[in-house]
Design an enzyme around this catalytic site. Structure first.
Site, short mmCIF file in Angstrom:
data_model
loop_
_atom_site.label_atom_id
_atom_site.label_comp_id
_atom_site.label_asym_id
_atom_site.label_seq_id
_atom_site.Cartn_x
_atom_site.Cartn_y
_atom_site.Cartn_z
N ASP A 1 -85.90 44.89 32.92
CA ASP A 1 -85.83 43.11 34.18
C ASP A 1 -86.55 44.17 35.42
O ASP A 1 -86.68 42.72 35.86
CB ASP A 1 -84.45 44.68 34.72
CG ASP A 1 -82.81 44.12 33.71
OD1 ASP A 1 -82.88 43.98 32.61
OD2 ASP A 1 -81.81 45.15 33.77
N SER B 1 -78.86 42.05 39.06
CA SER B 1 -79.20 41.89 40.06
C SER B 1 -79.87 43.64 40.78
O SER B 1 -80.49 42.95 41.71
CB SER B 1 -77.71 41.75 40.71
OG SER B 1 -76.92 43.21 40.96
N ALA C 1 -83.57 43.00 40.57
CA ALA C 1 -83.87 42.72 41.44
C ALA C 1 -84.48 42.81 42.87
O ALA C 1 -84.83 42.11 43.88
CB ALA C 1 -83.43 40.46 41.25
O1 PMV Z 1 -76.79 44.67 31.81
P1 PMV Z 1 -78.09 45.45 32.34
O2 PMV Z 1 -78.78 44.66 32.53
O3 PMV Z 1 -78.21 46.35 33.22
O4 PMV Z 1 -79.34 45.27 30.93
C1 PMV Z 1 -79.30 46.27 30.08
C2 PMV Z 1 -80.19 46.12 29.10
C3 PMV Z 1 -80.42 47.52 27.57
O5 PMV Z 1 -81.57 47.20 27.03
C4 PMV Z 1 -79.18 48.08 27.81
C5 PMV Z 1 -81.27 48.80 28.86
C6 PMV Z 1 -82.19 48.41 29.24
O6 PMV Z 1 -82.85 49.47 30.04
O7 PMV Z 1 -83.44 47.87 28.70
#
Ligand code: PMV
Length: 334
Positions: free
Chosen positions: A160, A116, A119
């Protein structure tokens, strides 16, 4: 996938952008330590409308409000601070001294591992850059969005934000960035997500894994090798367009991936219970994102996702839903 440059559809002094959230299908945490990850953008979006005003920065959203009376002053550290940082930096670059409002509407639960905040930052970056007549190339939007997000997540991999910008299903590597996989064929697998309802803190989970790696060097290195092989196998499955349904083989890999995530300490009794419940009625389930809370994702046959969602809701996992893959990524519209 989006083109490199965009027309800016401004209506007067207003620009709206939308960006999808994401699911990490395989590779969270290990990506921070050098492996690839496989992600997809999902059909849940954040919409940001940017408008010019007389003075100050005013951000409104479902999670609250942030207001400063001048465009140059510091904002308090809240969930909306990255958007304030973004608007202020863009205004400085454009030599703009008026005001900016940002209206945020989100379909993505915050703190649940569905991207979120990325985005939000991607949609806000394109809306603000567009509003102020700045460069809206992919690179400029990516730089502004990442700069904003790093105000609260300094060790971000950028995966992301890449999903929010480009959409689709792709391999992500910290060095190379986005490596597109074949477009998703909706009949090959379905995805079911269930939100544990416990918000997570990505930074503290990343630090926890770093401590695990420092204290268990050999075990971590074995798990990382296993993750690398698992991701290679998943890429082969996803790239084989001649093959039929892939849910079963991807589900098996998800279950293995979950066992690695448990070992590095990012699961919890609550998440274990949710994973086990989903595993019983799908081909395989795993945490998606940082863990410690947030969501679990499971692979299922495309035709059976609705029934699975209903079954999970009957088991008491009310916040369960099917997700589709967003192929479009960031969109600037009026
Ligand atoms: O939970 P999220 O959407 O913040 O994903 C974190 C993913 C990790 O691999 C733990 C950290 C990253 O920056 O890729």
């Amino acid at each position: 996938m989006r083109s490199a440059m965009h027309d800016i559809p401004t209506h007067g002094e207003t620009v709206t952008s939308s960006a999808p959230g994401k699911i990490i299908l395989f590779g969270e945490h290990f990506i921070v330590h050098g492996t690839d990850a496989i992600l997809c953008a999902i059909d849940r979006h954040v919409y940001v409308t940017a408008a010019k005003t007389e003075s100050g920065i005013h951000i409104t959203s479902d999670v609250g409000e942030l207001k400063t009376s001048t465009i140059t002053e510091d904002a308090p550290t809240t969930a909306l601070m990255p958007l304030h940082h973004l608007a202020r930096a863009a205004a400085r670059r454009a030599g703009y001294s008026g005001g900016i409002t940002l209206q945020v509407r989100s379909e993505i639960p915050p703190g649940a591992g569905l991207g979120s905040s990325s985005a939000c930052c991607a949609a806000a970056a394109s809306a603000v850059l567009g509003l102020l007549g700045l460069d809206v190339s992919d690179t400029a939007i990516m730089d502004a969005a990442l700069d904003a997000e790093r105000t609260i997540h300094p060790n971000l991999s950028g995966a992301d934000t890449t999903a929010s910008l480009y959409g689709g299903i792709f391999l992500y590597n910290r060095g190379v960035g986005y490596i597109g996989l074949e477009p998703h064929r909706a009949d090959r697998f379905g995805l079911v997500v269930s939100n544990s309802g416990t918000a997570h803190d990505t930074d503290s989970m990343v630090r926890r894994v770093q401590r695990f790696r420092d204290n268990h060097v050999a075990i971590f290195s074995r798990l990382r090798k296993g993750e690398r092989e698992l991701i290679q196998r998943a890429v082969e499955i996803l790239s084989d367009l001649e093959a039929g349904a892939a849910a079963e083989s991807l589900g098996r890999l998800a279950a293995i991936n979950q066992s690695y995530l448990r070992k590095i300490g990012v699961s919890s009794p609550e998440l274990d219970r949710l994973v086990d419940a989903m595993q019983k009625i799908t081909y395989g389930a795993k945490i998606t994102g940082a863990g410690g809370g947030g969501c679990v994702v499971a692979f299922a046959d495309a035709g059976s996702v609705r029934g699975i969602v209903t079954a999970l809701q009957k088991m008491g996992y009310r916040d369960s839903f099917a997700v589709g893959i967003d192929e479009e990524g960031l969109v600037l519209s009026c």
